[in-house]
Design an enzyme around this catalytic site. Structure first.
Site, PDB file in Angstrom:
ATOM      1  N   SER A  50     -12.883   5.267  44.931  1.00 53.02           N
ATOM      2  CA  SER A  50     -13.872   4.274  44.511  1.00 53.02           C
ATOM      3  C   SER A  50     -15.007   4.936  43.723  1.00 53.02           C
ATOM      4  CB  SER A  50     -14.383   3.526  45.751  1.00 53.02           C
ATOM      5  OG  SER A  50     -15.006   2.322  45.402  1.00 53.02           O
ATOM      6  N   ASP A 203      -8.924  -1.037  46.608  1.00 48.53           N
ATOM      7  CA  ASP A 203      -9.805   0.117  46.812  1.00 48.53           C
ATOM      8  C   ASP A 203      -9.118   1.226  47.613  1.00 48.53           C
ATOM      9  OD1 ASP A 203     -12.034   1.744  48.137  1.00 48.53           O
ATOM     10  OD2 ASP A 203     -13.195   0.432  46.828  1.00 48.53           O
TER      11      ASP A 203
END
Length: 349
Positions: A50, A203
């Site tokens: 991320s 993610d």
């Protein structure tokens, strides 16, 4: 599988492991800025998820173009662009209204919780049908991925979570594009899944935040410095709905890291007991783990502050990161190449 030896320039080789955490990634910016300014460490590999993945590719691009000073300048430009894109909710706040309300008492009222719950009932396929994500343009402007794939000065590992497979996928330097980084930063309640080679990705922090295992099998330094963005411990038990969700998110995004550190501890114990063979002819090696933890540096911040890209706030996070980096250098630089120092996994040297 031995660690890379320090080069004649005297710098100690190290790998960075960078957690994700929205705009709190500016804390990592500060840490790395201080390490690069110090100049005694040589970054040979970076694994990230991320926001950690974003910092990773920006650092590598800067090192490629201008060495340590180039990386510092590139990070500064990147976070300035994040700030400029903030009006478009760069880290995915639901419509921007949540972070615009500064009154904490209002956020704890039943009416506010009802509105927040209502907003959460819509998927990104409904409220963001064109899948707009301003961070895409910020990353594209900051990184020449073609050059990075061909000539990156560091090994890169970007993690993402396979939606259908339920497995973690790590993308390496030679395949990286902006799309892989966006997949690593795709929060499923805010952005549509990123499709890559027939798989949809969310993610990377759900299953690898960040992924440590690639560092064990590739020819990377034995020393790994983890920069975490999610506090492991809290003094108080959360009681409000928002506090409970915030703490669950912290635990969830730390879960994979805790599991990997437990595995590292287990393998190291087997090596020390002579049950596994270490060295060039063996598959296993003792990893020397170090950490700059969010605890003590970021645990006073609310979870929703990860959506804030206000420049003063980003500068405050950078300042905290620089102080954390300075503290770690003073306490543990001499331990690099010698012993584990991370409080995340205490063990005998």
């Amino acid at each position: 599988m031995n660690a890379r030896k320090p080069r004649s320039n005297g710098r100690k080789p190290i790998s960075l492991a960078l957690q994700g955490g929205g705009s709190h990634g500016a804390f990592t910016w500060g840490v790395v800025d201080r390490l690069l300014e110090d100049g005694r460490l040589e970054i040979k590999a970076i694994t990230g998820a991320s926001a950690g993945a974003m910092n990773a590719v920006v650092i590598a691009a800067g090192l490629l173009d201008g060495g340590p000073e180039g990386a510092r300048e590139r990070l500064d430009r990147f976070w300035r662009e994040v700030n400029r894109a903030g009006g478009q909710n760069a880290f995915g706040d639901l419509g921007g209204w949540a972070s615009s309300i500064g009154m904490d008492w209002l956020k704890q009222t039943p009416g506010w919780q009802l509105v927040q719950t209502f907003a959460g009932n819509f998927s990104p396929y409904q409220f963001n049908p064109f899948n707009l994500n301003p961070l895409h343009d910020v990353i594209v402007g900051a990184v020449d991925f073609a050059a990075l794939r061909e000539r990156s000065p560091v090994r890169l590992y970007v993690s993402a979570t396979g939606v259908r497979s339920g497995e973690s996928r790590v993308f390496r330097t030679e395949e990286l594009t902006c799309k892989h980084v966006m997949a690593s930063a795709c929060l499923p309640h805010l952005f549509q899944a990123v499709e890559i080679d027939g798989e949809a990705y969310w993610d990377g922090g759900y299953l690898a935040n960040p992924a440590l295992w690639p560092l064990f099998y590739d020819p990377t330094p034995n020393d790994v410095l983890i920069v975490s963005l999610n506090p492991l411990t809290r003094k108080d038990t959360p009681r409000t709905p928002g506090e409970i969700i915030d703490r669950l998110n912290e635990i969830t995004f730390n879960g994979s890291l805790v599991a990997e550190l437990r595995a590292i501890r287990f393998v190291r114990k087997l090596i020390e007991d002579g049950l596994l063979k270490e060295g060039a002819k063996g598959r296993y090696r003792k990893m020397l783990m170090h950490a700059i933890e969010a605890d003590g540096w970021l645990d006073d911040l609310r979870e929703d502050s990860k959506f804030s890209t206000e420049w003063g706030f980003l500068q405050e996070l950078k300042s905290r990161g620089r102080k954390a980096g300075e503290t770690w250098l003073k306490a543990h630089f001499d331990d690099v190449g010698v012993r584990t120092t991370s409080a995340l996994m205490p063990m005998p040297s």
